[in-house]
Design an enzyme around this catalytic site. Structure first.
Site, PDB file in Angstrom:
ATOM      1  N   TYR A 138      52.961   3.373 -25.043  1.00 43.60           N
ATOM      2  CA  TYR A 138      53.867   4.014 -24.046  1.00 43.60           C
ATOM      3  C   TYR A 138      53.051   5.382 -23.985  1.00 43.60           C
ATOM      4  CZ  TYR A 138      57.107   0.579 -23.926  1.00 43.60           C
ATOM      5  OH  TYR A 138      57.966  -0.711 -23.793  1.00 43.60           O
ATOM      6  N   LYS A 149      53.726  -5.817 -36.822  1.00 44.86           N
ATOM      7  CA  LYS A 149      52.845  -6.791 -36.398  1.00 44.86           C
ATOM      8  C   LYS A 149      51.495  -6.409 -37.356  1.00 44.86           C
ATOM      9  CE  LYS A 149      51.591 -10.722 -34.638  1.00 44.86           C
ATOM     10  NZ  LYS A 149      52.404 -11.951 -34.846  1.00 44.86           N
ATOM     11  N   ASP A 175      57.487 -11.088 -34.200  1.00 44.78           N
ATOM     12  CA  ASP A 175      57.809 -12.377 -33.718  1.00 44.78           C
ATOM     13  C   ASP A 175      58.805 -13.443 -34.491  1.00 44.78           C
ATOM     14  OD1 ASP A 175      55.742 -12.398 -35.409  1.00 44.78           O
ATOM     15  OD2 ASP A 175      54.474 -14.000 -34.624  1.00 44.78           O
ATOM     16  N   ASP A 231      61.732  -1.586 -27.541  1.00 45.00           N
ATOM     17  CA  ASP A 231      62.123  -1.679 -26.046  1.00 45.00           C
ATOM     18  C   ASP A 231      62.427  -3.399 -25.943  1.00 45.00           C
ATOM     19  OD1 ASP A 231      62.450  -1.526 -23.418  1.00 45.00           O
ATOM     20  OD2 ASP A 231      60.255  -1.016 -23.027  1.00 45.00           O
TER      21      ASP A 231
END
Ligand code: NAI
Length: 347
Positions: free
Chosen positions: A132, A179, A212, A236
């Protein structure tokens, strides 16, 4: 009751369903204010495409100046063009006022049948960095690079925000979501900052889950989570996922918090599919306003608005379509005002 205090608040009704839900929330706050001796001076501004049409800028200078002076804003959603067009108003405001913490409680309302009754978790999302940062460029035609910015400063302060919140409010666990198996440097830095901050908060349990797997774990058993501590993008996405656990985007509130200013807004966007039809659920913005009242130290008023809202859900006759009812936005707001009036008199 005559007003004993006045709060000056910047109001950004936004577009799409923004003006409808903002009007409903202002009506409820003013009714609650009359009962508790609190008045509001609203400084209202357009933002985004509407502001551009009026003033030639997407965020008028007066809007920046207003937030800088009031230090608190209640904001409806603003549409962001997909692909091209102007930069997100939300992201721009968060950066301008260094609103580094996005706080999103996900909690069931009484009387509403959901798949996960009694769920109560919080998403703490870093609000300024990550993809972002808006740093994208064409390397050569057909190849685009977007920069994922993760800093020690940004990761440390969002981790400290999450652990401080846990300590202050007796929350038991923080899960850092990452991640780092793939993004070893960026998400690796985020994790190392979270681990370091955790050393200052030994009474709060700390875990790390890969994003995930977190999606699967959330759907299977969201009760295992207490506070989800995330970078900007994962937070988000997980916010919309988690909103579905408690009835959808019409319900989940949010606060963008910095050291100097705060902007309170729902998780949802401008919902163009239902805009202007009196269908939108103002609950998410109303619960954002409850967070704002607590920020303003108006806890009695916050409790009353929350109690009235919960009474309307328990009663169930004036709910909007997204949660299975038949009421319009205005009928719902009128029901919350009536429920406020039915509460015992304020002190
Ligand atoms: P959205 O959140 O606006 O809508 C997703 C779905 O949820 C739609 O079916 C909508 O009808 C429903 N929904 C959302 N809020 C609701 C409410 N209060 N009551 C009942 N149903 C509701 O997401 P979408 O369609 O992806 O985004 C639309 C626009 O909003 C985009 O331009 C996006 O950039 C912008 N946006 C703005 C945000 C903000 O200003 N803070 C946040 C998220 C998106």
């Amino acid at each position: 009751m005559t007003a004993r205090r006045t709060h000056t608040v910047t109001l950004i009704p936004g577009d799409g369903i923004g003006p409808e839900v903002t009007k409903a929330v202002v009506e409820v706050l003013e009714a609650a204010g009359r009962q508790t001796g609190v008045a509001f001076a609203w400084h209202s501004f357009a933002a985004g495409a509407e502001a551009f049409a009026q003033s030639g800028s997407y965020i008028p200078r007066e809007l920046y100046d207003s937030i800088a002076s009031t230090r608190v804003a209640l904001k409806g959603p603003v549409t962001t063009p997909v692909g091209g067009g102007f930069a997100s108003i939300n992201v721009t405001l968060r950066k301008e006022f260094e609103l580094y913490a996005n706080f999103r409680p996900v909690k069931n309302l009484p009387g509403l049948a959901t798949r996960y009754p009694g769920l109560d978790l919080i998403i703490v999302r870093e609000n300024m960095e990550d993809l972002y940062a808006g740093l994208e460029h064409v390397v050569v035609p057909g190849v685009v690079q977007a920069l994922k910015i993760i800093t020690e400063k940004g990761s440390t302060r969002i981790a400290r925000f999450a652990f401080n919140y846990a300590r202050k409010h007796g929350r038991k666990k923080v899960h850092a979501i990452h991640k780092a198996n793939i993004m070893k440097l960026s998400d690796g830095l985020f994790l190392s900052c979270c681990r370091k901050v955790h050393e200052e908060f030994p009474e709060v349990a700390y875990h790390e889950h890969i994003v995930d797997n977190t999606c699967m774990q959330l759907v299977m058993n969201p009760y295992q989570y207490d506070i989800l501590l995330t970078e900007n993008l994962y937070g988000d996405i997980l916010s919309d996922l988690c909103s579905a656990f408690v009835g959808g985007l019409g319900l989940v509130p949010g606060a963008n918090l910095g050291d100097a200013c705060a902007i309170f807004e729902a998780v949802h966007g401008s919902a163009p599919d239902i805009a202007g039809k009196n269908l939108a659920n103002p609950t998410a913005l109303l619960q954002s306003a409850v967070l704002m009242l607590r920020h303003l130290d108006e806890s009695e008023m916050a409790d009353r608005v929350q109690a009235a809202l919960e009474a309307v859900y328990t009663d169930g006759r004036h709910l909007t379509g997204d949660v299975g009812g038949r009421a319009g936005t205005q009928e719902f707001a009128d029901a919350v005002v009536a429920a406020l009036e039915a509460l015992p008199a304020a002190s």
